[in-house]
Design a protein around this motif. Structure first.
Motif, PDB file in Angstrom:
ATOM      1  N   GLU A 161      11.606 -38.615  -1.104  1.00 30.94           N
ATOM      2  CA  GLU A 161      11.591 -36.974  -0.619  1.00 30.94           C
ATOM      3  C   GLU A 161      12.330 -36.353  -1.903  1.00 30.94           C
ATOM      4  OE1 GLU A 161       9.472 -35.480   1.547  1.00 30.94           O
ATOM      5  OE2 GLU A 161       8.911 -37.789   1.495  1.00 30.94           O
TER       6      GLU A 161
ATOM      7  N   PRO B  82       4.305 -32.086  -2.602  1.00 37.43           N
ATOM      8  CA  PRO B  82       3.041 -31.078  -2.014  1.00 37.43           C
ATOM      9  C   PRO B  82       2.950 -30.077  -3.144  1.00 37.43           C
ATOM     10  CG  PRO B  82       5.069 -31.579  -0.545  1.00 37.43           C
ATOM     11  CD  PRO B  82       5.584 -32.500  -1.807  1.00 37.43           C
ATOM     12  N   LEU B 110      -0.548 -29.054   3.076  1.00 39.47           N
ATOM     13  CA  LEU B 110       0.503 -29.501   3.870  1.00 39.47           C
ATOM     14  C   LEU B 110      -0.059 -30.440   4.941  1.00 39.47           C
ATOM     15  CD1 LEU B 110       3.090 -26.634   4.006  1.00 39.47           C
ATOM     16  CD2 LEU B 110       2.983 -28.562   2.361  1.00 39.47           C
ATOM     17  N   LEU B 114       0.999 -34.044   5.858  1.00 38.16           N
ATOM     18  CA  LEU B 114       1.608 -34.530   7.348  1.00 38.16           C
ATOM     19  C   LEU B 114       0.671 -35.720   7.988  1.00 38.16           C
ATOM     20  CD1 LEU B 114       3.333 -33.866   9.578  1.00 38.16           C
ATOM     21  CD2 LEU B 114       2.138 -32.100  10.385  1.00 38.16           C
ATOM     22  N   ILE B 171       8.085 -31.202   6.649  1.00 34.50           N
ATOM     23  CA  ILE B 171       6.689 -30.819   5.918  1.00 34.50           C
ATOM     24  C   ILE B 171       6.418 -29.291   6.033  1.00 34.50           C
ATOM     25  CG2 ILE B 171       4.372 -31.313   5.812  1.00 34.50           C
ATOM     26  CD1 ILE B 171       4.922 -34.148   5.999  1.00 34.50           C
TER      27      ILE B 171
END
Lengths: 219, 233
Positions: A161, B82, B110, B114, B171
């Motif tokens: 991330e 993203p 998104l 997800l 997210i």
């Protein structure tokens, strides 16, 4: 279909912009090379605060962690970069990225370490202390290694991330990979540079994502 | 530094970040952005989680080729940043004749991310239900579909709720990325108010609004984690 190939998989364009994107990749790797280690270490410090036996330390730390987990990283970044100059603190873009993402990632890593510490049975710490190890020795040699082992997939996934997070630096014009790709797109009037960047991100992160999936299913 | 200097610094700080006049002037504007953020957030959560659930159920039923495509989709959308997905949809697709409004691009991107994470979480839940449960359920006469529906999925969902909540929050926070393609959500509006007013107060308001929207969810996720902790096995 031909139009699709021309727009997204144009090899001529990709070859032309590849050196430029490589420069961006170096900047991305540079960002990661300090964000990841500092994030991993500061997460441990955050965890020590949020699991502290002293309420005076624990509560403000937990409140701060929750606050920054609710704070979108991009908003934090823009706040640091565009807000602080108003009071005379003009920070370079790279410093703004470092500050904003470290605050964000320390909170996330901190929560992961905390979950790991909670999963280590209390008896381990008590036994270690009763053999005469100091609190620090107990942490370093007994509880922390087990905690890290228990949450290894989560630590890895947060690191992925963090790498993805570096793309947000493009919003304040740090010339990292996605920024270079988007610039190349606007110069070539073609989206293939973006696809090339996506492929580079996949090459970089897909193996780790696969590894995480395997670790998770083994546990 | 004299006391008077310190005072004026403090005043300058308040004037810059907590300016009541500016807040009054742009407050309503930014609050409307919060409406968009919340609605888009709900849309992303509903679409993403249902799609992820559907994919996980499909993977439990499915044959090899279906599973292969699901795994490829999940891995790609777990790995891609993203913002990269958003830029490709927003800048690339118009050139092949597909023009999507920026809000739709944000929602689709998104939701896909997800969905990928949710599929992985539900699938992990499904595989963690002991094999004996499948066998026991089938031997009582339940069909495969009934076993999945009444025995396996409820446990998988329960197991998945805490990580899913965390994932959905992190997210959904990416809705702020919409400001990069001109979506009128909180950050986008705060940014334009910032440049119009030459004052940082709109940014403070935007940041506080985001925190206000997400902090109840973060606290809820903490409670969920405590209540749903899986027993040691």
């Amino acid at each position: 279909m031909e139009q699709f190939g021309q727009e997204f998989l144009n090899l001529d364009v990709m070859a032309k912009v590849a050196p430029f994107l490589l420069q961006g990749l170096l900047q991305t790797l540079l960002l990661c090379s300090f964000l990841i280690p500092i994030g991993l270490v500061s997460g441990i410090l955050v965890m020590l605060l949020t699991t502290s036996p002293y309420r005076l330390l624990r509560w403000p730390a937990i409140a701060a962690v929750d606050f920054f987990r609710a704070f979108p990283p991009l908003v934090l970044l823009v706040f640091v970069y565009a807000g602080l100059p108003f009071i005379g603190l003009r920070v370079p873009a790279l410093v703004a990225v470092a500050v904003a993402f470290l605050i964000n990632s320390a909170s996330y890593y901190g929560e992961i370490y905390r979950a790991g510490m909670v999963s280590v049975p209390k008896g381990q710490r008590e036994a270690a202390r009763s053999t005469g190890l100091s609190a620090t020795q107990t942490l370093l040699y007994v509880t922390l290694p087990q905690a890290i082992r228990n949450v290894l997939p989560d630590l890895l996934s947060n690191t992925v991330e963090l790498v993805k997070l570096t793309t947000l630096a493009s919003v304040i014009s740090v010339p990292e990979l996605l920024h270079s790709a988007n610039l190349a797109r606007s110069l070539t009037y073609n989206s293939s540079p973006l696809i090339l960047a996506a492929i580079i991100y996949l090459l970089l992160l897909l193996p780790i994502v696969r590894l995480i999936a395997r670790l998770e299913h083994r546990l | 530094m004299t006391a008077a200097d310190a005072m004026s610094n403090w005043d300058r700080f308040v004037f810059t970040f907590f300016n009541a006049d500016i807040a009054m002037k742009y407050g309503w504007e930014i609050l409307q952005g919060a409406g968009i953020t919340i609605l888009a957030g709900l849309a992303v959560v509903i679409t993403g989680i249902s799609a992820g659930f559907g994919l996980a159920a499909l993977r439990a039923i499915g044959g090899k080729p279906v599973n292969f495509f699901i795994i490829v989709f999940v891995d790609i959308f777990r790995s891609l940043p993203p913002l990269a997905i958003i830029l490709v949809l927003f800048f690339g697709f118009p050139n092949i004749g597909i023009v999507l409004p920026s809000l739709i691009v944000l929602w689709m991107s998104l939701s896909a991310v997800l969905a990928a994470f949710a599929e992985e979480i539900f699938w992990a839940g499904i595989t963690s239900v002991p094999k004996g449960q499948w066998l026991a359920a089938r031997s009582t006469g339940l069909t495969f579909a009934q076993t999945l529906r009444y025995v396996i999925l409820p446990q998988a969902v329960r197991l998945g709720i805490p990580p899913l909540t965390n994932r959905a929050i992190s997210i959904t926070k990416n809705l702020a990325l919409g400001s990069a393609i001109g979506v009128n959500e909180i950050l986008g509006r705060a940014n334009s108010a910032l440049s119009m007013s030459a004052n940082a107060t709109p940014l403070t308001m935007g940041a506080l609004l985001y925190v206000l929207v997400f902090i109840p969810l973060v606290i809820a996720s903490r409670t969920l984690e405590r209540n749903y902790r899986w027993g040691e096995h």
